[in-house]
Scaffold this motif. Structure first.
Motif, short mmCIF file in Angstrom:
data_model
loop_
_atom_site.label_atom_id
_atom_site.label_comp_id
_atom_site.label_asym_id
_atom_site.label_seq_id
_atom_site.Cartn_x
_atom_site.Cartn_y
_atom_site.Cartn_z
N ASN A 99 1.06 -1.30 -0.11
CA ASN A 99 -0.07 0.01 0.32
C ASN A 99 0.55 0.98 0.30
N LYS A 100 1.43 1.37 -0.56
CA LYS A 100 2.76 2.23 -0.94
C LYS A 100 1.98 3.80 -1.53
N ALA A 101 1.30 3.57 -2.65
CA ALA A 101 0.45 4.53 -3.50
C ALA A 101 -1.29 4.78 -3.18
N PRO A 102 -1.39 5.17 -1.56
CA PRO A 102 -3.23 4.67 -2.12
C PRO A 102 -3.69 5.40 -2.16
N SER A 139 4.70 9.74 -4.18
CA SER A 139 5.39 9.46 -4.28
C SER A 139 6.36 9.85 -6.13
N ALA A 140 6.87 10.36 -6.92
CA ALA A 140 7.67 10.30 -7.80
C ALA A 140 8.27 8.22 -8.08
N ALA A 141 8.69 7.98 -7.31
CA ALA A 141 9.32 6.55 -6.60
C ALA A 141 8.18 5.55 -6.26
N LYS A 157 5.16 9.30 -17.79
CA LYS A 157 5.73 10.78 -17.93
C LYS A 157 6.56 10.92 -16.57
N VAL A 158 6.12 10.53 -14.71
CA VAL A 158 6.29 11.04 -13.73
C VAL A 158 7.88 9.77 -13.59
N LYS A 159 7.74 8.45 -13.91
CA LYS A 159 8.55 7.30 -13.62
C LYS A 159 10.50 7.84 -14.75
N THR A 160 9.37 8.91 -16.12
CA THR A 160 10.81 9.09 -17.10
C THR A 160 11.48 10.43 -16.85
N GLY A 161 10.97 11.14 -15.40
CA GLY A 161 11.32 12.58 -15.02
C GLY A 161 10.97 13.82 -15.41
N GLY A 162 9.26 13.49 -15.86
CA GLY A 162 8.49 14.69 -16.45
C GLY A 162 7.34 15.40 -15.61
#
Length: 524
Positions: A99-102, A139-141, A157-162
């Motif tokens: 549950n890291k991104a609820p 978080s982006a992570a 987009k988030v995972k590639t730095g956008g």
């Protein structure tokens, strides 16, 4: 006094005297004049420019009219605005679940412009945006763990730095239309049994291509369409209509560059098409006929083909049977979905929708996408459109999984509950549903589904029970609030029969969860 005035005075006095004497003698009665109530016409209540349907599609009640010049084509168009917010909370029920991104949230809206109509020509353009407040997002992570709210931003987009935030040209098309037919060319919404806008998040699902419709008889329409690209809700740019993943296999997040819809067949990858010497870019062709010509009958026949991959045919009918003069009615319905392989089976190989080995599937799946699906339902309709009760049933043949990455949902309207994908091979589902309109502002829907997946297929979900509650209210004629709750209770003791050994018993994942959604829409 002049002689004329003297004569007039004598005549008036004589008349008054005769009248008084007649009343006194009872020869004349007074007639009372009845006062007629003055009818005051109230000013007409202006229609909202747009209204929302229950499935979040829009009705355009006020539209531009015909214009005389090119200048008026632009100057006499209409802007349509929308401010919206969608907040999500998702929690896996099993202990130790990631549950890291609820939490996810999209806040933003859209601005659409419809031009005037000049010699039957017009155009429409719409820009959409979604912001993701930092206090209610992962978080982006951890963005890759997002579930229901993932469509409020682009994971790729988030995972590639956008970064967060999603901005897209959602609609942009030219239209030529008359009372009988219309043609659209460009990026557009297309509602059919296969394709839907599914605008329940921040940005709709759209298609790039050409569509046309013609009225061939009273209450009867034929449509055809060609689409060269699709743009899913969490993408800023378009992508292929069926290929999973993109052309950058070295990129860890390459899987999110193509058609990564939850209903996509993840065995139909970019790399597999290229390895087989096939073009990874595909076209989608669609045709349908719909009619309400026969009283109380709604009939639709539809066809779709992605050449070199798959072809589908669907027949659907619903018939309303009034119960005497009570206002109640019964409406049985059926949808038969036939899926035929057109080369995609050989590309996907022995894999299922998840892209996993098709353990427990029929051997024909190794080279064919042939399958079929039967949906049945019976609705009991309340008087005055107060609501309805529904019993629905669906059954998928024990062949290939149904391939449906265009947000049309093969079991939608019959047995599908929120966020469910119950069209894996040999899946049977029952659903009961009740919808009730309490008054002009409050409405609720409750669904309960029992999903029976195939226990012998190791890489399909375990059996589950689903509760899905919707409550929505029209706070004003332009402002709507909706609250949604979903609960899935899945079995945790289903053995993966092909992966287990005498010394090591493996079980299917317990995918039980709770989900909450809160949504606001303001139209102007």
């Amino acid at each position: 006094m002049k002689q004329g005035n003297l004569k007039l005075s004598i005549i008036a006095a004589t008349t008054l005297l005769i009248s008084v004497n007649a009343v006194a003698a009872g020869q004349m009665e007074y007639v009372e004049k009845k006062e007629e109530p003055v009818k005051v016409k109230s000013a007409p209540v202006p229609k909202p420019k747009r209204t929302l349907n229950g499935n979040m599609t829009l009705n355009y009640n006020v539209v531009p009219g015909n214009v005389e010049t090119i200048e008026e084509l632009f100057s006499k168009g209409i802007f349509y605005g929308r401010v919206r917010m969608n907040a999500f909370y998702w929690e896996w029920s099993v202990d130790g679940a990631p549950n890291k991104a609820p939490k996810q949230m999209g806040a933003g809206g859209s601005l659409i412009y419809k031009s005037g109509i000049y010699k039957n020509f017009s155009f429409m353009i719409g820009y959409y945006g979604s912001l993701n407040p930092s206090f209610w997002r992962p978080s982006a992570a951890d963005a890759q763990f997002s579930k229901a709210g993932k469509d409020t931003f682009s994971r790729y987009k988030v995972k590639t730095g956008g970064g967060f935030g999603l901005y897209a040209l959602g609609e942009a098309y030219l239209e030529y239309g008359t009372d009988r037919y219309n043609i659209k060319a460009g990026r557009q919404l297309f509602e059919s049994v296969f394709t839907k806008s599914n605008d329940t998040k921040m940005i709709p699902n759209t298609f790039d291509g050409v569509s046309a419709g013609v009225k061939i008889a009273p209450k009867s329409t034929v449509r055809v369409a060609w689409f060269g690209y699709q743009k899913l809700r969490d993408h800023e740019t378009h992508h292929d209509v069926i290929t999973f993943g993109g052309d950058d296999p070295g990129n860890k997040w390459n899987k999110w560059r193509g058609n990564d819809d939850a209903g996509a067949h993840k065995g139909l990858t970019y790399e597999k098409f290229v390895s087989a010497g096939k073009d990874p870019h595909h076209n989608l062709y669609l045709a349908d006929f719909s009619s309400k010509y026969i009283k109380n009958l709604k009939f639709t026949a539809s066809y779709l083909q992605v050449p070199g991959v798959v072809q589908d045919g669907v027949v659907e009918a619903h018939y309303k049977i009034p119960v005497s003069d009570s206002g109640w009615a019964v409406r049985p319905g059926v949808r038969y979905f036939l899926q035929g392989d057109d080369g995609g089976g050989a590309i996907a190989g022995y894999t299922n929708l998840f892209g996993k080995n098709a353990l427990g599937y029929d051997a024909s799946v190794a080279h064919s996408l042939d399958s079929n699906l039967l949906n049945l339902r019976v609705d009991t309709l309340m008087p005055n459109k107060k609501g309805f009760f529904r019993i629905g049933y669906s059954n998928v043949a024990d062949k290939a999984d149904i391939v449906a990455p265009w947000r049309g949902f093969p079991t939608g309207g019959f047995t599908r509950a929120m966020a469910q994908y119950n069209w894996f091979a040999n899946t049977e589902t029952w659903m009961v549903r009740a919808v009730y309109k309490f008054n002009s502002t409050w409405k609720a829907s409750l669904r309960y589904a029992i999903q029976n997946f195939d226990d012998r297929k190791d890489y399909v979900p375990s059996d589950s029970k689903v509760i899905h509650l919707d409550i929505w209210t029209n706070i004003t004629k332009n402002l709507q609030m909706r609250m949604r709750y979903g609960n899935v209770s899945a079995k945790s003791d289903t053995v993966q029969v092909h992966l287990s050994t005498p010394s090591d018993t493996k079980y299917k994942k317990d995918w039980s969860y709770n989900e909450f959604r809160w949504e606001f829409n303001y139209l102007f």
